[in-house]
Design a protein around this motif. Structure first.
Motif, short mmCIF file in Angstrom:
data_model
loop_
_atom_site.label_atom_id
_atom_site.label_comp_id
_atom_site.label_asym_id
_atom_site.label_seq_id
_atom_site.Cartn_x
_atom_site.Cartn_y
_atom_site.Cartn_z
N THR A 36 0.85 -1.21 0.00
CA THR A 36 0.00 0.00 0.00
C THR A 36 0.88 1.24 0.00
O THR A 36 0.64 2.19 -0.75
N TYR A 40 2.58 1.69 -3.43
CA TYR A 40 1.67 2.13 -4.48
C TYR A 40 1.15 3.54 -4.23
O TYR A 40 0.61 4.19 -5.13
N LEU A 41 1.25 3.96 -2.98
CA LEU A 41 0.60 5.20 -2.56
C LEU A 41 1.01 6.42 -3.39
O LEU A 41 0.15 7.14 -3.93
N LEU A 98 -0.27 6.29 -6.96
CA LEU A 98 -1.70 6.55 -7.13
C LEU A 98 -2.07 7.98 -6.78
O LEU A 98 -2.98 8.55 -7.38
N MET A 99 -1.37 8.55 -5.85
CA MET A 99 -1.68 9.95 -5.51
C MET A 99 -1.28 10.85 -6.67
O MET A 99 -1.96 11.84 -6.95
N ALA A 128 -4.04 10.39 -9.14
CA ALA A 128 -5.23 11.11 -8.69
C ALA A 128 -5.06 12.61 -8.88
O ALA A 128 -5.99 13.32 -9.27
N MET A 168 -10.58 5.82 -12.18
CA MET A 168 -9.32 5.79 -11.42
C MET A 168 -9.09 4.40 -10.82
O MET A 168 -7.98 3.86 -10.85
N LEU A 169 -10.16 3.81 -10.34
CA LEU A 169 -10.08 2.47 -9.75
C LEU A 169 -9.65 1.44 -10.79
O LEU A 169 -8.76 0.62 -10.54
N THR A 219 -6.15 1.88 -11.74
CA THR A 219 -5.34 1.44 -10.61
C THR A 219 -5.13 -0.06 -10.63
O THR A 219 -4.03 -0.55 -10.45
N GLY A 247 -1.75 -1.98 -11.04
CA GLY A 247 -1.33 -2.89 -9.97
C GLY A 247 -0.91 -4.24 -10.52
O GLY A 247 0.08 -4.83 -10.08
N GLY A 268 -3.02 -4.45 -1.70
CA GLY A 268 -2.14 -3.28 -1.60
C GLY A 268 -2.57 -2.16 -2.52
O GLY A 268 -2.67 -1.00 -2.11
N PHE A 323 -5.49 2.90 -3.49
CA PHE A 323 -6.57 3.61 -4.19
C PHE A 323 -7.50 4.31 -3.21
O PHE A 323 -7.83 5.48 -3.37
#
Lengths: 266, 342
Positions: A162, A165-166, A169-170, A173, A202-203, A206, A210, B44, B49
């Motif tokens: 997480t 990936y944070l 993804l930010m 976004a 976005m999902l 993502t 991923g 993850g 997300f």
């Protein structure tokens, strides 16, 4: 989006701080994690009127900030939301508990005022101790310490992934939010009519990304276990840990500020 | 709703850590049943997300303010409640460490208040229940809004209870609760709508990505549960006896929320009955009440409180069993009449 920018800045800043090279940075992450938890438990265990005893707990983070060369101002800026929330919860204390418990320069101070101040100090100290931990330890090291504490692999790996990936993804976004903001001038956020399409797109992006990242990791030999962090640990770390463990227990048991005051002023 | 370390006592923090750890252990056991090597990376990426999406402001029409989506419900809708719960733990840990959002000592409380209700009440009970007979846009909307509202209300209640039990505020429990619940009702509604919008989009674009509980149901049919039916009933009975017999002694002598409100309005915790129907009801109640005011008549002893707790618990269990088994009894009879094999 200011919140996204702020969060990205925060992540980069914490990574930067944790990459430092002081004595505290090189103490084994397990000792730092356990000591922080010990500190938090002891701080939270002070009774509501034990303000003077609680102040003795400041020795830990003052020495830590000094050794690790951290900015107190920067750390205090992070605690403003915590203090705001504590104020809302504790605001009733001075109104409902009006019995004077001491007199300061002729002014009676009620029990509610003391308990509100204790609540603030507890919140502040706890936040500063947590900041000291994360500013001297990377998240990878904390996850490694969690594995040493026999916390199962799945939640630890998920935490690591997480975090990895944070940032990715930010940034994604932020790009989408900027594009949306440029197409919808004057809107405070994402308009109601495109809530689903915006976040849903976005999902889906993502999840595709991923999968690609996961396939790349598998090709490079990832089998669900992260290697221990490469930074070496200092030898005196365990001694530092044991000394602070005892010192904090002593400060909790004996109100050192009060004892010193009595000794000095009778 | 993130709780800070200063708001809780070590006892409350320890208890909530234990509750959250047990739930996490159960979730891990369930999540591992899939034996999917891609589970951890999917969790993850979904965690990241939710993290990123929670920082986007969604404009609420007509109010001038904004909201964000409900993480627990969204993760349950995509990953299932067990994997969703574990992902929420990772999110809360990172929020606490990197962003100082919630305390490290209060992590157990925050996991319970924000992840457990969202994933297990919102996801496992509401989402799965609504989607049992197929998915539709209306069902997604209903499950998301209902799940978000209920889980946020329960979360807000828990925050209030944990703060009150920790003894850090002089604010009376009912007043604190009255301040927390309405605001979280509004937040729950908005978060539910945003979550529904996202899940509806996923349903339209990639319906196979939604978790509907089908796999979980097949698994539970083929495998034995953690506790057998008798075991589960035994555990519930033991919990009821401990709660009714032991914890009733610790019940507060102060008025409860409703009584407090009445006291504020009338000066007394009880309302005077008026009218013939009310007088008749009072006479019936006086004649039938074995343990008035949770004690033996004319005494306020602890034994009376314990006995009343046990008796009340037994009656509730008997009623629940009756409600649960009566329909089954009639169903068996109907089947035997029509000659169908059970």
């Amino acid at each position: 989006m200011s919140r996204l920018d702020g969060a990205l800045r925060e992540v980069h800043r914490m990574d930067e701080l944790a990459a430092g090279d002081s004595f505290l940075h090189r103490v084994h992450p397990l000792w730092k994690l356990l000591l922080t938890l010990w500190y938090l438990v002891l701080t939270a265990s002070f009774p509501r009127y034990a303000l003077s005893g609680l102040l003795g707990m400041s020795l830990y983070w003052i020495s830590g900030f000094s050794i690790a060369d951290l900015s107190l101002r920067e750390a205090l800026a992070r605690t403003r939301w915590i203090l705001g929330a504590l104020f809302l919860v504790g605001i009733a204390n001075p109104l409902l508990d009006r019995v004077p418990v001491l007199t300061l320069a002729g002014v009676p101070v009620s029990g509610g005022m003391i308990s509100l101040a204790t609540l603030f100090v507890k919140g502040l100290f706890a936040a500063l101790a947590s900041y000291l931990l994360i500013a001297t330890t990377t998240l990878e090291e904390i996850c490694w310490a969690m594995r040493l504490l026999r916390i199962p692999k799945l939640p630890v790996t998920v935490t690591m992934l997480t975090y990895r990936y944070l940032v990715l993804l930010m940034q994604e976004a932020r790009r989408m939010s900027l594009a949306c903001g440029l197409r919808c001038p004057g809107e405070k956020g994402v308009p109601f009519s495109i809530w689903g399409a915006f976040a849903g797109q976005m999902l889906l992006r993502t999840m595709e990304r991923g999968e690609r990242v996961y396939e790349s990791m598998t090709l490079r030999g990832f089998h669900g276990e992260f290697p221990p962090p490469s930074r070496g640990t200092v030898r005196g770390g365990f001694v530092w840990f044991v000394l602070w463990l005892c010192a904090l227990a002593f400060v909790r048991a004996a109100p050192i500020f009060e004892l010193a005051g009595r000794r000095l002023f009778g | 709703m993130h709780m800070a370390d200063a708001l809780i006592s070590p006892a409350v923090a320890g208890t909530m850590y234990a509750c959250s750890a047990l739930t996490a252990a159960y979730s891990m056991k369930q999540a591992r049943r899939d034996d999917n090597p891609r589970l951890a990376p999917t969790m993850g990426v979904m965690g990241a997300f939710v993290f990123a999406a929670q920082m986007i402001n969604f404009t609420i029409p007509g109010t001038g303010s904004s909201g964000h989506l409900c993480g627990g419900m969204l993760l349950s809708g995509m990953l299932g409640p067990h994997a969703g719960f574990l992902t929420m733990i990772a999110i809360l840990l990172i929020q606490c460490l990197i962003f100082a959002d919630g305390g490290l000592l209060a992590l157990g409380c925050n996991v319970w208040n924000m992840a457990a209700y969202g994933c297990f009440v919102g996801g496992l009970l509401i989402w799965r229940g609504v989607m049992r007979n197929g998915v539709s846009r209306k069902k997604i909307l209903a499950a998301s809004v209902l799940g978000s509202v209920v889980s946020l209300q329960l979360g807000a209640f828990s925050v209030t209870l944990e703060t009150a039990l920790s003894g850090v505020t002089e604010l009376p429990f009912p007043v604190f609760l009255a301040a927390m619940l309405p605001i979280h009702l509004v937040i729950g509604l908005v978060e539910g709508l945003i979550t529904a919008a996202v899940l509806t989009f996923v349903y339209e674009a990639r319906p196979e990505l939604l978790w509907t509980g089908e796999t979980a149901r097949l698994e539970t049919e083929s495998k034995r549960g953690l506790l057998s039916r008798k075991g589960a009933l035994g555990a519930l009975l033991a919990a009821a006896i401990v709660t009714a017999g032991g914890l009733s002694l610790l019940a507060s002598a102060f008025p409860d929320g409703l009584e407090w409100s009445i006291q504020r309005l009338t000066g007394s915790t009880e309302l005077e009955a008026s009218g013939g129907a009310a007088a008749l009801a009072e006479r019936i109640q006086n004649a039938t009440a074995v343990l008035p005011d949770y004690a033996f008549p004319g005494s306020g002893s602890a034994l009376g409180t314990t006995v009343s707790g046990l008796a009340g618990g037994a009656i509730v269990i008997a009623l629940c069993l009756a409600v649960g088994y009566l329909p089954r009894l009639f169903r068996h009879k109907n089947r035997s009449v029509t000659g169908l094999k059970p």
